[in-house]
Design a protein around this motif. Structure first.
Motif, PDB file in Angstrom:
ATOM      1  N   ASP A 292     -11.864  14.406   5.299  1.00 54.45           N
ATOM      2  CA  ASP A 292     -13.012  14.075   5.905  1.00 54.45           C
ATOM      3  C   ASP A 292     -13.831  12.757   5.426  1.00 54.45           C
ATOM      4  O   ASP A 292     -14.616  12.320   5.931  1.00 54.45           O
ATOM      5  N   LYS A 293     -13.489  12.692   4.087  1.00 59.62           N
ATOM      6  CA  LYS A 293     -14.308  11.562   3.283  1.00 59.62           C
ATOM      7  C   LYS A 293     -13.959  10.247   3.712  1.00 59.62           C
ATOM      8  O   LYS A 293     -14.195   9.262   3.177  1.00 59.62           O
ATOM      9  N   VAL A 294     -12.680   9.757   4.122  1.00 53.70           N
ATOM     10  CA  VAL A 294     -12.089   8.552   3.894  1.00 53.70           C
ATOM     11  C   VAL A 294     -12.332   7.951   5.522  1.00 53.70           C
ATOM     12  O   VAL A 294     -12.329   8.540   6.435  1.00 53.70           O
ATOM     13  N   THR A 295     -12.331   6.546   5.182  1.00 54.52           N
ATOM     14  CA  THR A 295     -12.613   5.590   6.296  1.00 54.52           C
ATOM     15  C   THR A 295     -11.629   4.439   6.306  1.00 54.52           C
ATOM     16  O   THR A 295     -11.698   3.835   7.070  1.00 54.52           O
ATOM     17  N   ARG A 296     -11.077   4.396   5.107  1.00 49.13           N
ATOM     18  CA  ARG A 296     -10.001   3.037   5.005  1.00 49.13           C
ATOM     19  C   ARG A 296      -8.725   3.451   4.696  1.00 49.13           C
ATOM     20  O   ARG A 296      -8.517   4.518   4.034  1.00 49.13           O
ATOM     21  N   MET A 297      -7.766   2.571   4.901  1.00 50.52           N
ATOM     22  CA  MET A 297      -6.319   2.929   4.624  1.00 50.52           C
ATOM     23  C   MET A 297      -5.610   1.409   4.172  1.00 50.52           C
ATOM     24  O   MET A 297      -5.955   0.606   4.473  1.00 50.52           O
ATOM     25  N   GLY A 298      -4.498   2.004   3.444  1.00 58.31           N
ATOM     26  CA  GLY A 298      -3.506   1.132   2.904  1.00 58.31           C
ATOM     27  C   GLY A 298      -2.109   1.733   3.076  1.00 58.31           C
ATOM     28  O   GLY A 298      -2.013   2.878   2.493  1.00 58.31           O
ATOM     29  N   ILE A 299      -1.154   1.146   3.759  1.00 60.32           N
ATOM     30  CA  ILE A 299       0.173   1.885   3.537  1.00 60.32           C
ATOM     31  C   ILE A 299       1.262   0.751   3.409  1.00 60.32           C
ATOM     32  O   ILE A 299       1.020  -0.229   3.724  1.00 60.32           O
ATOM     33  N   ALA A 300       2.243   1.375   2.729  1.00 63.22           N
ATOM     34  CA  ALA A 300       3.420   0.200   2.201  1.00 63.22           C
ATOM     35  C   ALA A 300       4.674   0.958   2.013  1.00 63.22           C
ATOM     36  O   ALA A 300       4.629   2.270   2.046  1.00 63.22           O
ATOM     37  N   THR A 301       5.644   0.010   2.081  1.00 65.12           N
ATOM     38  CA  THR A 301       6.921   0.737   1.712  1.00 65.12           C
ATOM     39  C   THR A 301       7.855  -0.040   0.996  1.00 65.12           C
ATOM     40  O   THR A 301       7.379  -1.264   0.983  1.00 65.12           O
ATOM     41  N   ALA A 302       8.830   0.365   0.189  1.00 65.56           N
ATOM     42  CA  ALA A 302       9.800  -0.473  -0.451  1.00 65.56           C
ATOM     43  C   ALA A 302      10.992   0.019  -0.179  1.00 65.56           C
ATOM     44  O   ALA A 302      11.299   1.079  -0.404  1.00 65.56           O
ATOM     45  N   TYR A 303      12.074  -0.978  -0.188  1.00 66.33           N
ATOM     46  CA  TYR A 303      13.446  -0.692  -0.025  1.00 66.33           C
ATOM     47  C   TYR A 303      14.191  -0.505  -1.128  1.00 66.33           C
ATOM     48  O   TYR A 303      13.944  -1.599  -1.976  1.00 66.33           O
ATOM     49  N   ALA A 304      15.038   0.643  -1.459  1.00 65.31           N
ATOM     50  CA  ALA A 304      15.664   0.279  -2.574  1.00 65.31           C
ATOM     51  C   ALA A 304      17.114   0.912  -2.123  1.00 65.31           C
ATOM     52  O   ALA A 304      17.613   1.940  -1.751  1.00 65.31           O
ATOM     53  N   SER A 305      17.950  -0.141  -2.214  1.00 66.87           N
ATOM     54  CA  SER A 305      19.193  -0.327  -1.620  1.00 66.87           C
ATOM     55  C   SER A 305      20.327   0.785  -2.333  1.00 66.87           C
ATOM     56  O   SER A 305      21.169   1.234  -1.784  1.00 66.87           O
ATOM     57  N   GLY A 306      20.086   0.853  -3.519  1.00 65.99           N
ATOM     58  CA  GLY A 306      21.149   1.783  -4.403  1.00 65.99           C
ATOM     59  C   GLY A 306      20.600   2.968  -4.286  1.00 65.99           C
ATOM     60  O   GLY A 306      21.251   4.002  -4.877  1.00 65.99           O
ATOM     61  N   SER A 307      19.537   3.397  -3.535  1.00 60.99           N
ATOM     62  CA  SER A 307      19.100   4.865  -3.660  1.00 60.99           C
ATOM     63  C   SER A 307      19.570   5.647  -2.548  1.00 60.99           C
ATOM     64  O   SER A 307      19.602   4.976  -1.305  1.00 60.99           O
ATOM     65  N   LYS A 308      19.794   6.715  -2.681  1.00 63.91           N
ATOM     66  CA  LYS A 308      20.151   7.633  -1.477  1.00 63.91           C
ATOM     67  C   LYS A 308      18.826   7.804  -0.526  1.00 63.91           C
ATOM     68  O   LYS A 308      19.120   8.001   0.699  1.00 63.91           O
ATOM     69  N   TYR A 309      17.657   7.491  -0.947  1.00 65.78           N
ATOM     70  CA  TYR A 309      16.361   7.743  -0.091  1.00 65.78           C
ATOM     71  C   TYR A 309      16.270   6.381   0.784  1.00 65.78           C
ATOM     72  O   TYR A 309      15.647   6.488   1.753  1.00 65.78           O
ATOM     73  N   LYS A 310      16.545   5.410   0.127  1.00 64.31           N
ATOM     74  CA  LYS A 310      16.432   3.909   0.787  1.00 64.31           C
ATOM     75  C   LYS A 310      15.132   3.455   0.979  1.00 64.31           C
ATOM     76  O   LYS A 310      14.721   2.409   0.509  1.00 64.31           O
ATOM     77  N   VAL A 311      14.090   4.281   1.509  1.00 63.97           N
ATOM     78  CA  VAL A 311      12.507   3.620   1.972  1.00 63.97           C
ATOM     79  C   VAL A 311      11.699   4.878   0.982  1.00 63.97           C
ATOM     80  O   VAL A 311      11.842   5.751   1.165  1.00 63.97           O
ATOM     81  N   PHE A 312      10.961   4.132   0.273  1.00 67.68           N
ATOM     82  CA  PHE A 312       9.761   4.824  -0.359  1.00 67.68           C
ATOM     83  C   PHE A 312       8.403   4.417   0.089  1.00 67.68           C
ATOM     84  O   PHE A 312       8.247   3.433   0.642  1.00 67.68           O
ATOM     85  N   TRP A 313       7.646   5.449   0.352  1.00 69.71           N
ATOM     86  CA  TRP A 313       6.300   5.350   0.959  1.00 69.71           C
ATOM     87  C   TRP A 313       5.079   5.533   0.112  1.00 69.71           C
ATOM     88  O   TRP A 313       5.152   6.401  -0.807  1.00 69.71           O
ATOM     89  N   SER A 314       3.900   4.875   0.555  1.00 65.19           N
ATOM     90  CA  SER A 314       2.827   5.212  -0.283  1.00 65.19           C
ATOM     91  C   SER A 314       1.726   5.130   0.869  1.00 65.19           C
ATOM     92  O   SER A 314       1.738   3.718   1.566  1.00 65.19           O
ATOM     93  N   LEU A 315       0.712   5.866   1.039  1.00 65.12           N
ATOM     94  CA  LEU A 315      -0.184   5.859   2.095  1.00 65.12           C
ATOM     95  C   LEU A 315      -1.447   6.190   1.243  1.00 65.12           C
ATOM     96  O   LEU A 315      -1.775   7.106   0.506  1.00 65.12           O
ATOM     97  N   VAL A 316      -2.531   5.230   1.098  1.00 65.71           N
ATOM     98  CA  VAL A 316      -3.937   5.420   0.256  1.00 65.71           C
ATOM     99  C   VAL A 316      -4.661   5.474   1.504  1.00 65.71           C
ATOM    100  O   VAL A 316      -5.172   4.561   2.290  1.00 65.71           O
ATOM    101  N   LEU A 317      -5.654   6.449   1.138  1.00 64.01           N
ATOM    102  CA  LEU A 317      -6.818   6.781   2.262  1.00 64.01           C
ATOM    103  C   LEU A 317      -8.009   6.730   1.101  1.00 64.01           C
ATOM    104  O   LEU A 317      -7.946   7.302  -0.015  1.00 64.01           O
ATOM    105  N   ALA A 318      -9.064   6.149   1.526  1.00 58.25           N
ATOM    106  CA  ALA A 318     -10.313   5.879   0.670  1.00 58.25           C
ATOM    107  C   ALA A 318     -11.426   6.137   1.412  1.00 58.25           C
ATOM    108  O   ALA A 318     -11.552   5.680   2.374  1.00 58.25           O
ATOM    109  N   SER A 319     -12.627   6.395   0.735  1.00 60.31           N
ATOM    110  CA  SER A 319     -14.190   6.373   1.337  1.00 60.31           C
ATOM    111  C   SER A 319     -14.554   5.058   1.465  1.00 60.31           C
ATOM    112  O   SER A 319     -13.809   4.224   0.822  1.00 60.31           O
ATOM    113  N   PRO A 320     -15.788   4.750   2.215  1.00 59.84           N
ATOM    114  CA  PRO A 320     -16.195   3.418   2.061  1.00 59.84           C
ATOM    115  C   PRO A 320     -16.388   2.979   0.726  1.00 59.84           C
ATOM    116  O   PRO A 320     -16.707   3.889  -0.288  1.00 59.84           O
ATOM    117  N   LYS A 321     -16.241   1.837   0.449  1.00 57.64           N
ATOM    118  CA  LYS A 321     -16.699   1.280  -0.768  1.00 57.64           C
ATOM    119  C   LYS A 321     -18.074   1.628  -1.493  1.00 57.64           C
ATOM    120  O   LYS A 321     -18.889   1.232  -0.432  1.00 57.64           O
TER     121      LYS A 321
END
Length: 158
Positions: A128-157
Protein backbone atom coordinates in the motif's frame (compact mmCIF):
# COMPACT_ATOMS: atom_id res chain seq x y z
CA UNK A 1 -3.06 -24.15 -48.50
CA UNK A 2 -5.99 -22.27 -47.02
CA UNK A 3 -4.42 -22.40 -43.57
CA UNK A 4 -1.40 -20.53 -44.88
CA UNK A 5 -3.43 -17.90 -46.71
CA UNK A 6 -3.55 -15.64 -43.66
CA UNK A 7 0.22 -15.80 -43.03
CA UNK A 8 2.38 -12.85 -44.04
CA UNK A 9 5.57 -14.40 -45.27
CA UNK A 10 8.74 -12.42 -45.05
CA UNK A 11 7.49 -9.91 -42.48
CA UNK A 12 9.15 -10.06 -39.05
CA UNK A 13 6.82 -10.96 -36.22
CA UNK A 14 6.99 -8.41 -33.41
CA UNK A 15 7.20 -10.09 -30.00
CA UNK A 16 5.38 -8.09 -27.31
CA UNK A 17 7.84 -6.67 -24.73
CA UNK A 18 6.44 -8.81 -21.91
CA UNK A 19 7.24 -11.99 -23.90
CA UNK A 20 10.70 -10.90 -25.09
CA UNK A 21 13.37 -13.43 -24.07
CA UNK A 22 15.83 -11.59 -21.82
CA UNK A 23 18.38 -14.42 -21.72
CA UNK A 24 20.72 -12.45 -23.97
CA UNK A 25 23.53 -10.03 -23.32
CA UNK A 26 22.07 -7.29 -25.52
CA UNK A 27 18.65 -6.85 -23.93
CA UNK A 28 16.95 -5.51 -20.82
CA UNK A 29 13.48 -5.42 -19.36
CA UNK A 30 11.16 -2.83 -20.90
CA UNK A 31 10.56 -0.33 -18.08
CA UNK A 32 7.33 1.14 -19.44
CA UNK A 33 5.77 -2.27 -20.08
CA UNK A 34 6.75 -3.47 -16.61
CA UNK A 35 5.30 -0.36 -14.97
CA UNK A 36 2.08 -0.71 -16.96
CA UNK A 37 1.74 -4.42 -16.15
CA UNK A 38 2.41 -4.07 -12.42
CA UNK A 39 0.36 -0.86 -12.12
CA UNK A 40 -2.64 -2.47 -13.84
CA UNK A 41 -2.39 -5.45 -11.50
CA UNK A 42 -2.23 -3.11 -8.51
CA UNK A 43 -5.22 -1.06 -9.72
CA UNK A 44 -7.22 -4.27 -10.28
CA UNK A 45 -6.43 -5.04 -6.63
CA UNK A 46 -7.52 -1.60 -5.40
CA UNK A 47 -3.99 -0.17 -5.13
CA UNK A 48 -2.40 2.86 -6.78
CA UNK A 49 -0.33 2.86 -9.94
CA UNK A 50 3.46 3.16 -9.99
CA UNK A 51 5.79 5.64 -11.67
CA UNK A 52 9.20 4.62 -12.99
CA UNK A 53 11.96 6.21 -10.95
CA UNK A 54 15.49 6.41 -12.44
CA UNK A 55 17.22 6.18 -9.02
CA UNK A 56 15.24 3.06 -8.12
CA UNK A 57 16.01 1.60 -11.53
CA UNK A 58 19.71 2.20 -10.91
CA UNK A 59 19.69 0.41 -7.57
CA UNK A 60 17.59 -2.41 -9.05
CA UNK A 61 20.20 -2.75 -11.80
CA UNK A 62 23.00 -2.87 -9.21
CA UNK A 63 21.17 -5.64 -7.37
CA UNK A 64 20.44 -7.66 -10.51
CA UNK A 65 24.11 -7.45 -11.49
CA UNK A 66 25.28 -8.40 -7.99
CA UNK A 67 23.12 -11.51 -7.78
CA UNK A 68 23.97 -12.47 -11.38
CA UNK A 69 27.70 -12.15 -10.63
CA UNK A 70 27.25 -14.35 -7.57
CA UNK A 71 24.92 -16.71 -9.48
CA UNK A 72 22.75 -16.69 -6.36
CA UNK A 73 19.84 -14.49 -5.23
CA UNK A 74 21.04 -14.88 -1.64
CA UNK A 75 23.80 -12.41 -2.54
CA UNK A 76 21.08 -9.78 -2.06
CA UNK A 77 21.43 -10.39 1.70
CA UNK A 78 25.06 -9.28 1.81
CA UNK A 79 25.40 -5.93 3.61
CA UNK A 80 26.52 -3.99 0.52
CA UNK A 81 23.59 -5.38 -1.50
CA UNK A 82 20.83 -4.81 1.04
CA UNK A 83 18.08 -2.47 -0.06
CA UNK A 84 18.68 0.01 2.78
CA UNK A 85 22.35 0.35 1.77
CA UNK A 86 21.52 0.85 -1.91
CA UNK A 87 18.83 3.43 -1.09
CA UNK A 88 21.34 5.35 1.02
CA UNK A 89 23.72 5.35 -1.96
CA UNK A 90 21.17 7.48 -3.87
CA UNK A 91 20.45 9.77 -0.91
CA UNK A 92 17.23 8.12 0.24
CA UNK A 93 17.98 7.24 3.84
CA UNK A 94 14.41 7.68 5.11
CA UNK A 95 12.50 6.10 2.22
CA UNK A 96 10.23 3.13 2.80
CA UNK A 97 10.96 0.48 0.15
CA UNK A 98 10.49 -3.20 -0.62
CA UNK A 99 12.12 -5.48 -3.18
CA UNK A 100 11.65 -8.69 -5.11
CA UNK A 101 14.70 -10.56 -6.34
CA UNK A 102 14.54 -13.71 -8.39
CA UNK A 103 16.32 -15.76 -11.02
CA UNK A 104 15.41 -17.99 -13.90
CA UNK A 105 12.47 -16.14 -15.39
CA UNK A 106 13.32 -15.46 -19.02
CA UNK A 107 10.51 -12.97 -19.76
CA UNK A 108 8.72 -10.18 -17.93
CA UNK A 109 5.49 -12.20 -18.18
CA UNK A 110 7.16 -15.16 -16.43
CA UNK A 111 8.64 -12.98 -13.69
CA UNK A 112 5.34 -11.20 -13.10
CA UNK A 113 3.41 -14.49 -12.95
CA UNK A 114 5.98 -16.01 -10.60
CA UNK A 115 5.83 -13.01 -8.28
CA UNK A 116 2.03 -12.92 -8.38
CA UNK A 117 1.85 -16.62 -7.49
CA UNK A 118 4.28 -16.31 -4.55
CA UNK A 119 2.62 -14.89 -1.41
CA UNK A 120 5.75 -12.99 -0.29
CA UNK A 121 6.57 -11.58 -3.73
CA UNK A 122 2.92 -10.72 -4.35
CA UNK A 123 2.77 -8.79 -1.07
CA UNK A 124 5.67 -6.66 -2.34
CA UNK A 125 3.87 -5.87 -5.60
CA UNK A 126 0.68 -4.97 -3.71
CA UNK A 127 2.27 -2.93 -0.92
CA UNK A 128 0.00 0.00 0.00
CA UNK A 129 2.83 2.44 0.73
CA UNK A 130 4.61 2.42 -2.63
CA UNK A 131 4.21 4.80 -5.57
CA UNK A 132 7.54 4.48 -7.42
CA UNK A 133 9.37 1.59 -9.00
CA UNK A 134 12.59 0.46 -10.58
CA UNK A 135 13.07 -2.88 -12.30
CA UNK A 136 16.12 -4.44 -13.87
CA UNK A 137 17.60 -7.67 -15.15
CA UNK A 138 21.10 -8.98 -15.55
CA UNK A 139 22.15 -11.81 -17.83
CA UNK A 140 24.67 -14.45 -16.73
CA UNK A 141 25.57 -16.72 -19.64
CA UNK A 142 27.26 -19.37 -17.48
CA UNK A 143 24.42 -19.65 -15.00
CA UNK A 144 21.67 -22.23 -15.14
CA UNK A 145 19.27 -19.35 -14.32
CA UNK A 146 20.51 -17.03 -17.11
CA UNK A 147 18.37 -14.02 -16.05
CA UNK A 148 18.42 -12.35 -12.62
CA UNK A 149 15.75 -9.85 -11.56
CA UNK A 150 15.33 -7.01 -9.10
CA UNK A 151 12.10 -5.05 -8.60
CA UNK A 152 12.35 -2.13 -6.16
CA UNK A 153 9.19 -0.37 -5.01
CA UNK A 154 9.27 2.70 -2.78
CA UNK A 155 7.12 5.33 -1.13
CA UNK A 156 7.22 8.94 -2.30
CA UNK A 157 10.49 10.71 -1.52
CA UNK A 158 10.37 12.16 2.01
Amino acid sequence: MLALAGCRSGEPVEVPPFYRDLARVDTSVDQATAAQMISQYRMNSGKGSLAIDPALTAIAQAQAQAIASADNVRASLEPRNQLKTRLASVGETKTYAVENVSAGYRTLAEAFSGWRDSPNHNAVMLDDKVTRMGIATAYASGSKYKVFWSLVLASPKP
